[in-house]
Design a protein around this motif. Structure first.
Motif, PDB file in Angstrom:
ATOM      1  N   MET A   1       4.204 -19.479   4.365  1.00  0.00           N
ATOM      2  CA  MET A   1       3.645 -19.587   3.021  1.00  0.00           C
ATOM      3  C   MET A   1       3.040 -18.265   2.537  1.00  0.00           C
ATOM      4  O   MET A   1       3.097 -17.939   1.351  1.00  0.00           O
ATOM      5  N   TYR A   2       2.453 -17.484   3.464  1.00  0.00           N
ATOM      6  CA  TYR A   2       1.851 -16.194   3.103  1.00  0.00           C
ATOM      7  C   TYR A   2       2.367 -15.113   4.047  1.00  0.00           C
ATOM      8  O   TYR A   2       2.798 -15.406   5.164  1.00  0.00           O
ATOM      9  N   ILE A   3       2.299 -13.857   3.582  1.00  0.00           N
ATOM     10  CA  ILE A   3       2.852 -12.749   4.360  1.00  0.00           C
ATOM     11  C   ILE A   3       1.971 -11.512   4.213  1.00  0.00           C
ATOM     12  O   ILE A   3       1.319 -11.312   3.179  1.00  0.00           O
ATOM     13  N   ALA A   4       1.929 -10.685   5.266  1.00  0.00           N
ATOM     14  CA  ALA A   4       1.183  -9.425   5.258  1.00  0.00           C
ATOM     15  C   ALA A   4       1.882  -8.455   6.202  1.00  0.00           C
ATOM     16  O   ALA A   4       2.780  -8.846   6.962  1.00  0.00           O
ATOM     17  N   GLY A   5       1.473  -7.176   6.161  1.00  0.00           N
ATOM     18  CA  GLY A   5       2.105  -6.187   7.025  1.00  0.00           C
ATOM     19  C   GLY A   5       1.142  -5.096   7.454  1.00  0.00           C
ATOM     20  O   GLY A   5       0.177  -4.778   6.746  1.00  0.00           O
ATOM     21  N   PHE A   6       1.389  -4.521   8.633  1.00  0.00           N
ATOM     22  CA  PHE A   6       0.587  -3.408   9.137  1.00  0.00           C
ATOM     23  C   PHE A   6       1.450  -2.567  10.069  1.00  0.00           C
ATOM     24  O   PHE A   6       2.607  -2.901  10.352  1.00  0.00           O
ATOM     25  N   ARG A   7       0.872  -1.475  10.577  1.00  0.00           N
ATOM     26  CA  ARG A   7       1.627  -0.545  11.418  1.00  0.00           C
ATOM     27  C   ARG A   7       0.640   0.326  12.185  1.00  0.00           C
ATOM     28  O   ARG A   7      -0.473   0.599  11.705  1.00  0.00           O
ATOM     29  N   GLY A   8       1.028   0.764  13.363  1.00  0.00           N
ATOM     30  CA  GLY A   8       0.202   1.711  14.094  1.00  0.00           C
ATOM     31  C   GLY A   8       0.030   2.985  13.285  1.00  0.00           C
ATOM     32  O   GLY A   8       0.985   3.487  12.688  1.00  0.00           O
ATOM     33  N   LYS A   9      -1.191   3.500  13.256  1.00  0.00           N
ATOM     34  CA  LYS A   9      -1.500   4.657  12.408  1.00  0.00           C
ATOM     35  C   LYS A   9      -0.727   5.888  12.860  1.00  0.00           C
ATOM     36  O   LYS A   9      -0.623   6.183  14.054  1.00  0.00           O
ATOM     37  N   ARG A  10      -0.181   6.576  11.879  1.00  0.00           N
ATOM     38  CA  ARG A  10       0.488   7.848  12.143  1.00  0.00           C
ATOM     39  C   ARG A  10      -0.468   8.971  11.788  1.00  0.00           C
ATOM     40  O   ARG A  10      -0.963   9.050  10.666  1.00  0.00           O
TER      41      ARG A  10
ATOM     42  N   ILE B   1      -2.744  -0.732   6.967  1.00  0.00           N
ATOM     43  CA  ILE B   1      -2.253  -1.939   6.305  1.00  0.00           C
ATOM     44  C   ILE B   1      -1.100  -1.538   5.388  1.00  0.00           C
ATOM     45  O   ILE B   1      -1.238  -0.653   4.544  1.00  0.00           O
ATOM     46  N   LEU B   2       0.033  -2.179   5.570  1.00  0.00           N
ATOM     47  CA  LEU B   2       1.211  -1.892   4.756  1.00  0.00           C
ATOM     48  C   LEU B   2       1.332  -2.841   3.572  1.00  0.00           C
ATOM     49  O   LEU B   2       1.832  -2.463   2.513  1.00  0.00           O
TER      50      LEU B   2
ATOM     51  N   ALA C   1       7.014  -0.594  11.246  1.00  0.00           N
ATOM     52  CA  ALA C   1       6.426  -1.602  10.366  1.00  0.00           C
ATOM     53  C   ALA C   1       6.420  -2.968  11.041  1.00  0.00           C
ATOM     54  O   ALA C   1       7.390  -3.351  11.709  1.00  0.00           O
ATOM     55  N   ILE C   2       5.318  -3.708  10.852  1.00  0.00           N
ATOM     56  CA  ILE C   2       5.145  -5.039  11.428  1.00  0.00           C
ATOM     57  C   ILE C   2       4.734  -5.979  10.299  1.00  0.00           C
ATOM     58  O   ILE C   2       3.746  -5.720   9.601  1.00  0.00           O
TER      59      ILE C   2
ATOM     60  N   SER D   1       0.839  -1.195   0.000  1.00  0.00           N
ATOM     61  CA  SER D   1       0.000   0.000   0.000  1.00  0.00           C
ATOM     62  C   SER D   1       0.876   1.249   0.000  1.00  0.00           C
ATOM     63  O   SER D   1       2.102   1.175   0.158  1.00  0.00           O
ATOM     64  N   LEU D   2       0.241   2.403  -0.145  1.00  0.00           N
ATOM     65  CA  LEU D   2       0.994   3.658  -0.113  1.00  0.00           C
ATOM     66  C   LEU D   2       1.649   3.852   1.250  1.00  0.00           C
ATOM     67  O   LEU D   2       2.804   4.289   1.334  1.00  0.00           O
ATOM     68  N   GLU D   3       0.935   3.505   2.320  1.00  0.00           N
ATOM     69  CA  GLU D   3       1.531   3.595   3.653  1.00  0.00           C
ATOM     70  C   GLU D   3       2.680   2.602   3.796  1.00  0.00           C
ATOM     71  O   GLU D   3       3.685   2.881   4.451  1.00  0.00           O
ATOM     72  N   GLY D   4       2.528   1.440   3.171  1.00  0.00           N
ATOM     73  CA  GLY D   4       3.611   0.467   3.194  1.00  0.00           C
ATOM     74  C   GLY D   4       4.844   0.976   2.482  1.00  0.00           C
ATOM     75  O   GLY D   4       5.976   0.763   2.932  1.00  0.00           O
TER      76      GLY D   4
END
Length: 429
Positions: free
Chosen positions: A414-423, A385-386, A357-358, A205-208
């Motif tokens: 097998m699968y991966i995703a990412g997120f982060r506390g909102k800034r 969502i990153l 980033a997480i 995503s753009l945040e990512g």
């Protein structure tokens, strides 16, 4: 739902004695690459593993620990047809799966899905690791020459451009990718030539992109030498929460991550009650203070056996820096009824507070989708969502078995995703 607590994690995976023999720079055999490119079979050797010479029914295995696993399956698992104990070994896979031959024959879903083919792969991969054959694929390369570019498109191109030993068989790939999946998954996300692109063509995503740009600013200082640096003179920190099997990987395996970023030094922090396994005592050790192992001047492995939220509340890692810190959580089980609540309270709050980033992985697509859904349901307004859940290019190719349900096979990461506390943007008054 795929329950993580139902999957036994074997901390001391049996590997050949020469598995961790690190040689000097290894030059991948050119002929091996040519053979693969042309679809030619490599020359055979009596030591070469094949599905035929690696197949043994587990209850008659030459390996004592696989015979023990067969007995464990019979004790823990139940037949999917009758619900009774398991007493019959599938003749195709060699693994105990049903109560009787009649139940095995009646299991239409088992035969229609050809699950026995994956179970057979589990069988032959495990026997190969215990076969005593030479394991030249474990002679890992050292630093990357400046005149050679690493290709992060997939396992084959990565292994070739990093000059690993030529992986001519699925057995070699399974053994190597299981170990390398952890460090190279991290490296593939952070690398400037990451295989994951920006939406809509990719999962980022753009945040990512913003978070990864900050991390890459630190990882590639020479490219930013004309820009005034605001980063601190300290190593980049990679926090691995709920660390288990990954914390037992030898230092030279984690060093493969640092080789991808030769300008940067790293601290890898393994966090969780099962993060430190004492090989001499053959049990997990609870530490009063962290243990630090220096691989070399560019890489340190640091073990914390406390839960992250307690370390966070004690401010042991403060201050956090989105340019210098990143979190990875392998197969956490956020959605699991058994362990999810341990993640979704203080630990998740602390993670989101860091604004770093997480990234998290799952055994299957549904496994990861459920994890991300639980996080969004509870903290949706507090996170960005990153990286949308996507297939991990560098997941393990080795199939694993759940002893409490031998119908259930999976691969690590097998699968991966990412997120982060909102800034939140600064509002001028």
């Amino acid at each position: 739902m795929f329950l993580r607590t139902s999957v036994p994690v074997y901390r001391t995976t049996l590997l050949p004695r020469n598995a961790f023999n690190v040689a000097g720079n290894q030059t991948r055999h050119l002929m091996g690459f040519v053979r693969n490119a042309l679809g030619l079979d490599p020359p055979t050797s009596p030591d070469d593993p094949t599905p035929e010479n690696r197949f043994h029914p587990w209850d008659q295995s030459p390996s004592p620990d696989l015979r023990e696993r067969a007995a464990r399956i019979r004790t823990l698992a139940r037949c999917p047809v009758t619900g009774k104990e398991i007493n019959y070994t599938c003749p195709i896979s060699g693994i105990p799966t049903h109560h009787s031959r009649e139940a095995w024959e009646q299991d239409k879903e088992y035969h229609a899905s050809k699950r026995y083919e994956l179970l057979k792969k589990v069988n032959i991969y495990e026997h190969d690791l215990r076969s005593g054959r030479p394991f030249p694929e474990f002679d890992f390369p050292r630093d990357q020459g400046q005149d050679r570019m690493v290709n992060m498109t997939n396992w084959d191109l990565f292994l070739y451009t990093r000059a690993f030993y030529s992986m001519d068989t699925e057995f070699q790939m399974a053994a190597v990718t299981k170990m390398l999946s952890y460090p190279i998954t991290i490296g593939s996300v952070l690398h400037q030539f990451s295989p994951y692109s920006l939406q809509p063509k990719g999962p980022i995503s753009l945040e990512g992109l913003k978070s990864l740009a900050a991390l890459r600013y630190t990882l590639y200082p020479m490219q930013n030498r004309l820009v005034i640096s605001t980063t601190k003179a300290r190593p980049m920190r990679i926090f691995i929460l709920g660390a288990r099997a990954e914390s037992q990987l030898p230092g030279h395996v984690w060093k493969q991550l640092q080789y991808l970023f030769p300008e940067q030094t790293f601290e890898i922090h393994f966090i969780g009650p099962e993060s430190y396994y004492d090989k001499d005592k053959k049990k997990y050790i609870q530490l009063t203070t962290p243990i630090t192992e220096s691989v070399d001047e560019t890489l340190k492995l640091i073990y914390h056996t406390e839960y992250f939220h307690k370390l966070h509340e004690a401010q042991d890692f403060f201050p956090y820096d989105p340019y210098m810190d990143v979190f990875f959580i392998f197969h956490p089980g956020f959605a699991s009824a058994e362990i999810g609540e341990h993640w979704m309270k203080d630990t998740m709050k602390g993670l989101l507070d860091t604004k770093c980033a997480i990234f998290t992985t799952g055994f299957t697509k549904n496994d990861l989708l459920e994890d991300i859904a639980v996080v969004q349901d509870k903290y949706g307004k507090e996170l960005d969502i990153l990286m949308k859940p996507t297939k991990n290019v560098f997941g393990s190719t080795k199939w694993e078995l759940n002893d409490m349900n031998p119908q259930e096979v999976y691969q690590f990461n097998m699968y991966i995703a990412g997120f982060r506390g909102k800034r939140y943007p600064t509002i001028k008054r």
